[in-house]
Design a protein around this motif. Structure first.
Motif, mmCIF file in Angstrom:
data_model
loop_
_atom_site.group_PDB
_atom_site.id
_atom_site.type_symbol
_atom_site.label_atom_id
_atom_site.label_comp_id
_atom_site.label_asym_id
_atom_site.label_seq_id
_atom_site.Cartn_x
_atom_site.Cartn_y
_atom_site.Cartn_z
ATOM 1 N N ASP A 72 0.818 -1.221 0.000
ATOM 2 C CA ASP A 72 0.000 0.000 0.000
ATOM 3 C C ASP A 72 0.850 1.270 0.000
ATOM 4 N N GLU A 73 2.184 1.124 0.015
ATOM 5 C CA GLU A 73 3.082 2.281 -0.065
ATOM 6 C C GLU A 73 3.882 2.269 -1.374
ATOM 7 N N GLN A 74 3.358 1.517 -2.341
ATOM 8 C CA GLN A 74 3.968 1.473 -3.662
ATOM 9 C C GLN A 74 2.971 2.004 -4.688
ATOM 10 N N PRO A 75 3.444 2.609 -5.794
ATOM 11 C CA PRO A 75 4.828 2.856 -6.178
ATOM 12 C C PRO A 75 5.571 3.719 -5.148
ATOM 13 N N ILE A 76 6.858 3.487 -5.041
ATOM 14 C CA ILE A 76 7.703 4.101 -4.017
ATOM 15 C C ILE A 76 8.205 5.458 -4.500
ATOM 16 N N SER A 77 8.093 6.455 -3.642
ATOM 17 C CA SER A 77 8.638 7.771 -3.976
ATOM 18 C C SER A 77 10.021 7.924 -3.349
ATOM 19 N N GLU A 78 10.739 8.940 -3.810
ATOM 20 C CA GLU A 78 12.086 9.194 -3.298
ATOM 21 C C GLU A 78 12.086 9.589 -1.829
ATOM 22 N N ARG A 79 10.939 9.971 -1.297
ATOM 23 C CA ARG A 79 10.863 10.370 0.120
ATOM 24 C C ARG A 79 10.896 9.171 1.060
ATOM 25 N N ARG A 80 10.729 7.981 0.522
ATOM 26 C CA ARG A 80 10.697 6.778 1.345
ATOM 27 C C ARG A 80 12.028 6.581 2.070
ATOM 28 N N ALA A 81 11.971 6.283 3.376
ATOM 29 C CA ALA A 81 13.181 5.988 4.138
ATOM 30 C C ALA A 81 13.823 4.714 3.593
ATOM 31 N N LEU A 82 15.150 4.676 3.612
ATOM 32 C CA LEU A 82 15.861 3.528 3.077
ATOM 33 C C LEU A 82 15.880 2.379 4.089
ATOM 34 N N GLY A 83 15.861 1.158 3.552
ATOM 35 C CA GLY A 83 15.901 -0.030 4.402
ATOM 36 C C GLY A 83 16.623 -1.167 3.714
ATOM 37 N N PRO A 84 17.893 -0.980 3.340
ATOM 38 C CA PRO A 84 18.610 -2.003 2.563
ATOM 39 C C PRO A 84 18.679 -3.339 3.300
ATOM 40 N N ARG A 85 18.506 -4.435 2.536
ATOM 41 C CA ARG A 85 18.454 -5.774 3.122
ATOM 42 C C ARG A 85 19.567 -6.691 2.651
ATOM 43 N N THR A 86 20.364 -6.253 1.700
ATOM 44 C CA THR A 86 21.419 -7.104 1.150
ATOM 45 C C THR A 86 22.747 -6.343 1.170
ATOM 46 N N PRO A 87 23.870 -7.062 1.090
ATOM 47 C CA PRO A 87 25.152 -6.350 1.021
ATOM 48 C C PRO A 87 25.214 -5.367 -0.134
ATOM 49 N N TYR A 88 24.694 -5.768 -1.298
ATOM 50 C CA TYR A 88 24.677 -4.852 -2.443
ATOM 51 C C TYR A 88 23.908 -3.581 -2.116
ATOM 52 N N ALA A 89 22.715 -3.741 -1.574
ATOM 53 C CA ALA A 89 21.893 -2.572 -1.251
ATOM 54 C C ALA A 89 22.561 -1.692 -0.208
ATOM 55 N N LEU A 90 23.211 -2.300 0.758
ATOM 56 C CA LEU A 90 23.924 -1.520 1.781
ATOM 57 C C LEU A 90 25.031 -0.679 1.157
ATOM 58 N N THR A 91 25.769 -1.273 0.205
ATOM 59 C CA THR A 91 26.847 -0.495 -0.410
ATOM 60 C C THR A 91 26.291 0.662 -1.228
ATOM 61 N N LYS A 92 25.167 0.454 -1.891
ATOM 62 C CA LYS A 92 24.574 1.532 -2.669
ATOM 63 C C LYS A 92 24.021 2.633 -1.759
ATOM 64 N N ALA A 93 23.414 2.237 -0.645
ATOM 65 C CA ALA A 93 22.904 3.236 0.298
ATOM 66 C C ALA A 93 24.053 4.062 0.880
ATOM 67 N N ALA A 94 25.157 3.397 1.201
ATOM 68 C CA ALA A 94 26.316 4.120 1.732
ATOM 69 C C ALA A 94 26.894 5.059 0.678
ATOM 70 N N ALA A 95 26.990 4.586 -0.555
ATOM 71 C CA ALA A 95 27.529 5.434 -1.623
ATOM 72 C C ALA A 95 26.621 6.629 -1.905
ATOM 73 N N GLU A 96 25.309 6.441 -1.744
ATOM 74 C CA GLU A 96 24.382 7.568 -1.914
ATOM 75 C C GLU A 96 24.703 8.694 -0.932
ATOM 76 N N ARG A 97 25.001 8.337 0.307
ATOM 77 C CA ARG A 97 25.320 9.362 1.307
ATOM 78 C C ARG A 97 26.557 10.145 0.882
ATOM 79 N N LEU A 98 27.546 9.438 0.354
ATOM 80 C CA LEU A 98 28.744 10.114 -0.138
ATOM 81 C C LEU A 98 28.405 11.000 -1.332
ATOM 82 N N ALA A 99 27.560 10.486 -2.216
ATOM 83 C CA ALA A 99 27.185 11.239 -3.417
ATOM 84 C C ALA A 99 26.461 12.533 -3.054
#
Length: 301
Positions: free
Chosen positions: A122-149
């Motif tokens: 009921d919260e999809q489609p997802i907007s950019e305002r959605r809080a992040l909740g990475p569940r995999t190593p790949y997703a964690l690395t992308k979330a961390a890189a986003e903060r740097l970006a």
């Protein structure tokens, strides 16, 4: 219009298309890649590992780009569980090196919808305002890189799943197409090895993704996050059915335990309203992508 664009990951699934598209649009392109695969003759190529901060700084100094598009990354979710140190070094430290080398130039960073993690239907489609909740190593690395970006003032593009010819067969849909082509050639029995098929994903044709990136090269949105999505999602099972239908084969699905992931996000569907407001629109669609995958698998083109 900026005249010089440096693209990292320039020989990858998205990168090689982006390089060609930018050249056609009149840009001078610098191509950064770790491998030695050919790039167009009119492109200035740099064989550099993004983990090498000194080499990256030299490339930026030599090429003097007006824009930097950072695509270089390890991107297979399942593989990330087995190669966590590599994913961290390339996806996080590599991104940090690219942003440092780029300095104050406009930067575009290709992230992933996987950073959203598990989101209720009921919260999809997802907007950019959605809080992040990475569940995999790949997703964690992308979330961390986003903060740097974002700290570096880059534009962050959260890409949902991409589809189209040229994607490695380590990914589900090109792998299914390759299996079907092998069955047609009599190289394997009429059985498709599969993993979890219930996951639902929002697919964007790779050429539509390249058009979005080209738009942002011309009109960067510093410090902003933009979803790259179609707004429609499909189960992997349904897309496999469509591939099988296109092939005209009768096949049996066989679950392969080696294809199962420790964690699989059930559904990802994106709201790309912000990107559409800038003038982007997906034009090609899933069915075209599936047909191209099967044609490529059949003919090796």
């Amino acid at each position: 219009m900026a005249s010089r664009v440096l693209v990292t990951g320039a020989t990858g699934f998205v990168g090689r298309r982006l390089v060609t598209h930018l050249m056609a649009a009149g840009y001078e392109v610098g191509a950064v890649a770790i491998d030695g695969r050919a790039t167009p003759a009119s492109v200035e190529a740099f064989c550099v590992d993004v983990r090498d901060a000194v080499a990256l700084a030299r490339v930026v100094e030599a090429f003097a780009p007006d824009r930097v598009v950072h695509l270089a990354a390890l991107s297979h979710v399942g593989e990330s569980w087995r190669r966590i140190p590599d994913y961290f070094a390339i996806n996080v430290q590599g991104a940090e090196n690219v942003f440092a080398a780029a300095g104050g130039r406009p930067k575009i960073f290709m992230s992933s919808a996987e950073v959203y993690g598990v989101v209720p239907d009921d919260e999809q489609p997802i907007s950019e305002r959605r809080a992040l909740g990475p569940r995999t190593p790949y997703a964690l690395t992308k979330a961390a890189a986003e903060r740097l970006a974002l700290a570096a003032g880059a534009t962050v593009v959260r890409s949902f799943n991409l589809i189209g010819p040229g994607q490695a067969t380590t990914f589900a849909l090109p792998d299914f197409a390759a299996q079907l082509a092998a069955i047609e050639r009599g190289e394997r029995p009429p059985e498709i090895a599969v993993g979890i098929l219930s996951a639902r994903r929002d697919f964007v044709h790779v050429d539509d993704a390249v058009e979005a990136l080209t738009l942002l090269v011309a009109r960067p949105e510093p410090g902003e996050v933009l979803n790259l999505a179609s707004g429609e999602d499909y189960s992997i099972s349904l897309l496999l059915d469509r591939l099988v239908e296109l092939s005209g084969l009768a096949v049996t699905r066989i679950e392969d335990p080696t294809r199962l992931r420790p964690v699989d996000v059930p559904r990802l569907c994106g709201d790309a309203t912000r990107l559409r407001a800038l003038g982007w629109m997906p034009r090609r669609g899933v069915d075209r992508g599936l047909a191209e995958l099967l044609a490529e698998a059949r003919h090796g083109t």
